[in-house]
Design a protein around this motif. Structure first.
Motif, PDB file in Angstrom:
ATOM      1  N   SER A 189       0.845  -1.120  -0.065  1.00 39.02           N
ATOM      2  CA  SER A 189      -0.073   0.000  -0.091  1.00 39.02           C
ATOM      3  C   SER A 189       0.545   1.138   0.006  1.00 39.02           C
ATOM      4  CB  SER A 189      -0.981  -0.056   1.253  1.00 39.02           C
ATOM      5  OG  SER A 189      -0.268  -0.144   2.397  1.00 39.02           O
ATOM      6  N   ASN A 200      -3.380  -1.736  -7.098  1.00 39.66           N
ATOM      7  CA  ASN A 200      -4.354  -0.868  -7.927  1.00 39.66           C
ATOM      8  C   ASN A 200      -3.559   0.435  -8.700  1.00 39.66           C
ATOM      9  OD1 ASN A 200      -6.572  -2.541  -7.640  1.00 39.66           O
ATOM     10  ND2 ASN A 200      -6.939  -1.626  -5.716  1.00 39.66           N
ATOM     11  N   SER A 201      -2.471   0.351  -8.838  1.00 41.61           N
ATOM     12  CA  SER A 201      -1.428   1.093  -9.548  1.00 41.61           C
ATOM     13  C   SER A 201      -1.289   0.791 -11.075  1.00 41.61           C
ATOM     14  CB  SER A 201      -0.005   1.131  -8.927  1.00 41.61           C
ATOM     15  OG  SER A 201       0.942   1.759  -9.576  1.00 41.61           O
ATOM     16  N   GLU A 202      -1.745   1.771 -11.589  1.00 43.22           N
ATOM     17  CA  GLU A 202      -1.509   1.621 -13.128  1.00 43.22           C
ATOM     18  C   GLU A 202      -0.142   1.292 -13.804  1.00 43.22           C
ATOM     19  OE1 GLU A 202      -1.232   5.996 -12.126  1.00 43.22           O
ATOM     20  OE2 GLU A 202      -2.506   4.419 -11.628  1.00 43.22           O
ATOM     21  N   VAL A 250       0.514   8.186  -8.803  1.00 39.82           N
ATOM     22  CA  VAL A 250      -0.102   6.886  -8.594  1.00 39.82           C
ATOM     23  C   VAL A 250      -1.098   7.076  -7.652  1.00 39.82           C
ATOM     24  CG1 VAL A 250       0.317   4.859  -7.447  1.00 39.82           C
ATOM     25  CG2 VAL A 250       1.982   5.900  -8.480  1.00 39.82           C
ATOM     26  N   ASN A 251      -2.464   6.751  -8.274  1.00 37.68           N
ATOM     27  CA  ASN A 251      -3.703   6.886  -7.694  1.00 37.68           C
ATOM     28  C   ASN A 251      -3.960   8.439  -7.254  1.00 37.68           C
ATOM     29  OD1 ASN A 251      -4.191   4.263  -8.011  1.00 37.68           O
ATOM     30  ND2 ASN A 251      -3.319   3.649  -5.875  1.00 37.68           N
ATOM     31  N   GLN A 258      -1.946  10.654  -6.487  1.00 38.43           N
ATOM     32  CA  GLN A 258      -0.914  11.349  -5.666  1.00 38.43           C
ATOM     33  C   GLN A 258       0.440  11.409  -6.600  1.00 38.43           C
ATOM     34  OE1 GLN A 258      -0.658   9.913  -1.673  1.00 38.43           O
ATOM     35  NE2 GLN A 258       1.125  11.268  -1.251  1.00 38.43           N
ATOM     36  N   ASN A 288      -4.427  -6.753  -7.334  1.00 36.96           N
ATOM     37  CA  ASN A 288      -4.819  -5.767  -8.096  1.00 36.96           C
ATOM     38  C   ASN A 288      -6.391  -6.205  -8.604  1.00 36.96           C
ATOM     39  OD1 ASN A 288      -3.126  -3.238  -8.760  1.00 36.96           O
ATOM     40  ND2 ASN A 288      -1.797  -5.144  -8.592  1.00 36.96           N
TER      41      ASN A 288
END
Length: 165
Positions: free
Chosen positions: A60, A71-73, A96-97, A99, A128
């Protein structure tokens, strides 16, 4: 005061992490698992040994310092992108997300085999949302060969799927 404590904590983690990672082309004492099928390796354990110091035990991240991987691209993107990040590292500003993070992630190509890289990424991709294709050692080898002349970290703009920066 709280910022000073956070910097002290981060400094300690960064120092620990840097002590674990050899130079970009320096050999490592870690045994090779090059010929091992990535599914036979424990990606979660490899993640804990190589990545958790910065990205946290649960991937996280550490708010404001090290980005989350869940859930990071950057992890869920085209297979080439997370493989290139692990092979050559990442430097500079990334988002990322929602931020922004500014930092340096070292290269792991001298420390991890293609099978270990695939196992770590498959573990992360399994954490993810969505049904992501697995990465195999041939995928990692193909990407490594494509970018074999690269000897510096990537930046965000250079990580587009067909970038040869």
């Amino acid at each position: 005061q709280s910022m000073a404590e956070m910097h002290k904590r981060l400094s300690s983690r960064f120092e620990h992490m840097m002590g674990m990672i050899p130079g970009i082309d320096e050999p490592t004492d870690v045994s090779s698992s090059e010929d091992t099928d990535p599914s036979a390796l424990n990606g979660k354990t490899l993640y804990a040994q190589n990545c958790a110091t910065c990205h946290g035990n649960d991937a996280s991240g550490i708010n404001g310092a090290f980005p989350p991987l869940v859930n990071s691209e950057w992890v869920t993107a085209d297979i080439s992108i997370p493989v290139r990040i692990l092979l050559n590292g990442l430097s500079g500003e990334i988002e990322v997300n929602g931020q922004t993070y500014q930092g340096v992630m070292p290269s792991f190509k001298a420390r991890l085999s293609t099978s270990e890289i695939a196992a770590i990424l498959n573990y992360l991709r399994s954490q993810n949302e969505g049904d992501l294709p697995e990465i195999n050692r041939d995928d990692v080898s193909r990407v490594a060969k494509t970018y074999s002349k690269r000897n510096r970290p990537w930046n965000a703009s250079g990580l587009q799927p067909q970038s040869n920066e």
